[in-house]
Design an enzyme around this catalytic site. Structure first.
Site, PDB file in Angstrom:
ATOM      1  N   CYS A   1       6.226   2.840  17.330  1.00 49.98           N
ATOM      2  CA  CYS A   1       7.020   1.910  18.131  1.00 49.98           C
ATOM      3  C   CYS A   1       6.128   1.130  19.095  1.00 49.98           C
ATOM      4  O   CYS A   1       5.334   1.718  19.827  1.00 49.98           O
ATOM      5  CB  CYS A   1       8.077   2.691  18.910  1.00 49.98           C
ATOM      6  SG  CYS A   1       9.070   1.631  19.975  1.00 49.98           S
TER       7      CYS A   1
ATOM      8  N   HIS B   1      -7.467   7.563  11.189  1.00 48.68           N
ATOM      9  CA  HIS B   1      -7.170   6.132  11.067  1.00 48.68           C
ATOM     10  C   HIS B   1      -5.678   5.881  10.825  1.00 48.68           C
ATOM     11  O   HIS B   1      -5.299   4.805  10.379  1.00 48.68           O
ATOM     12  CB  HIS B   1      -8.002   5.504   9.949  1.00 48.68           C
ATOM     13  CG  HIS B   1      -9.465   5.389  10.294  1.00 48.68           C
ATOM     14  ND1 HIS B   1     -10.444   5.090   9.379  1.00 48.68           N
ATOM     15  CD2 HIS B   1     -10.113   5.544  11.486  1.00 48.68           C
ATOM     16  CE1 HIS B   1     -11.629   5.069   9.983  1.00 48.68           C
ATOM     17  NE2 HIS B   1     -11.458   5.349  11.247  1.00 48.68           N
TER      18      HIS B   1
ATOM     19  N   VAL C   1      -5.618   6.804   4.908  1.00 47.61           N
ATOM     20  CA  VAL C   1      -4.243   6.667   5.384  1.00 47.61           C
ATOM     21  C   VAL C   1      -3.243   7.085   4.302  1.00 47.61           C
ATOM     22  O   VAL C   1      -2.038   7.037   4.514  1.00 47.61           O
ATOM     23  CB  VAL C   1      -3.957   5.223   5.878  1.00 47.61           C
ATOM     24  CG1 VAL C   1      -4.807   4.914   7.102  1.00 47.61           C
ATOM     25  CG2 VAL C   1      -4.189   4.185   4.784  1.00 47.61           C
TER      26      VAL C   1
ATOM     27  N   ARG D   1       0.846  -1.205   0.000  1.00 44.44           N
ATOM     28  CA  ARG D   1       0.000   0.000   0.000  1.00 44.44           C
ATOM     29  C   ARG D   1       0.884   1.259   0.000  1.00 44.44           C
ATOM     30  O   ARG D   1       0.627   2.227  -0.688  1.00 44.44           O
ATOM     31  CB  ARG D   1      -0.909   0.063   1.231  1.00 44.44           C
ATOM     32  CG  ARG D   1      -1.803  -1.134   1.501  1.00 44.44           C
ATOM     33  CD  ARG D   1      -3.032  -1.106   0.640  1.00 44.44           C
ATOM     34  NE  ARG D   1      -2.760  -1.531  -0.722  1.00 44.44           N
ATOM     35  CZ  ARG D   1      -2.461  -2.790  -1.090  1.00 44.44           C
ATOM     36  NH1 ARG D   1      -2.387  -3.765  -0.221  1.00 44.44           N
ATOM     37  NH2 ARG D   1      -2.211  -3.077  -2.353  1.00 44.44           N
TER      38      ARG D   1
ATOM     39  N   CYS E   1      12.728   1.280  16.230  1.00 47.55           N
ATOM     40  CA  CYS E   1      12.297   2.654  16.473  1.00 47.55           C
ATOM     41  C   CYS E   1      13.484   3.618  16.460  1.00 47.55           C
ATOM     42  O   CYS E   1      14.451   3.406  17.197  1.00 47.55           O
ATOM     43  CB  CYS E   1      11.601   2.701  17.827  1.00 47.55           C
ATOM     44  SG  CYS E   1      11.224   4.365  18.391  1.00 47.55           S
TER      45      CYS E   1
END
Ligand code: APR
Length: 237
Positions: A119, A111, A95, A61, A138
């Site tokens: 993280c 969303h 998104v 995506r 992270c």
């Protein structure tokens, strides 16, 4: 439509505003999302069961964003934010980053965002333009595993306090390109104050269309620039 120049506006967008940019909407007739069942890729349980599949799904995506362009509806909303003298909050369920690219800044991605990672250890959110996998760490705490910064089914949407506060005191609420199937967003129209006007812009009447005072049926790239021109009192561009 004319409004006092200090009127407060809240706009909610859904997948329909990005459809003409080439991004698929969610509720296709086959009930699948890009060939996957939602419960296999968009729930915390799916991530626990098969993180590789979930990472791969969102990597695809994320990559697909590079191939799409924003459209006239995204641009019109960015223009409205820039030129409207009153307050304007744009809440999106999408998104993708097309509102961001168009220049909208008072923007809340309820969303989550494909281009960010979160993280699992410290909760920090970071820009994440590249692929993500079980080795992604992270950048803030350097230890925690990173997951897509996406609100999955069963998780709490982001920014709800700010959204409900804005709805309560807005003068105009507009929902664009959303089917009204997913709550809490589908219920925002019921949360506006008593003086607010409510308008739905969609390719077809949504599941909650009766809750709106007005609805306009058509493509977002036609309806949104026209509404923005009406509000700003000039010609569509
Ligand atoms: N212009 C305007 N509306 C359009 C267009 C268009 N060009 N193309 C499609 N639509 C409409 C469809 O008719 C449909 O009512 O947009 C709506 C899209 O609905 P959904 O696919 O259900 O998307 P959305 O409402 O954003 O979904 C909400 O569900 O799966 C979750 O988290 C996901 O944010 C998503 C949420």
């Amino acid at each position: 439509m004319t409004l006092p120049r200090d009127a407060r506006i809240v706009i909610l967008t859904g997948a329909g505003i990005s459809a003409e940019s080439g991004l698929r909407t969610f509720r296709a007739a086959d009930g699948l999302w890009e060939d996957h069942r939602v419960e296999d890729v968009a729930t915390p349980e799916a991530f626990g069961r098969n993180p590789e599949l979930v990472y791969r799904f969102y990597n695809e995506r994320r990559r697909s964003l590079a191939a799409v362009q924003l459209n006239a509806a995204h641009l019109a909303l960015a223009r409205l934010e820039k030129e409207w003298p009153g307050e304007l909050l744009l809440v999106t369920q999408n998104v993708d980053d097309l509102h961001d690219r168009a220049g909208s800044r008072n923007l809340l991605h309820m969303h989550g965002e494909l281009l960010k990672g979160r993280c699992l250890g410290c909760g920090a959110v970071a820009d994440w333009p590249d692929d993500m996998d079980g080795h992604s760490r992270c950048p803030t705490c350097t230890r925690g595993l990173v997951r897509p910064h996406i609100v999955w089914f069963g998780e709490l949407p982001l920014g709800l306090e700010r959204i409900y506060a804005a709805l309560e005191c807005c003068n105009l609420f507009v929902a664009i390109g959303t089917s009204g199937h997913v709550y809490p967003a589908a219920g925002f129209v019921e949360a506006v104050g008593p003086r607010a006007r409510t308008v739905e812009l969609n390719l077809e009447p949504s599941r909650v269309v009766d809750a709106f005072q007005e609805h306009r049926v058509g493509r977002a790239t036609d309806l949104v620039p026209a509404l923005v021109a009406e509000l700003l009192g000039g010609p569509a561009f």
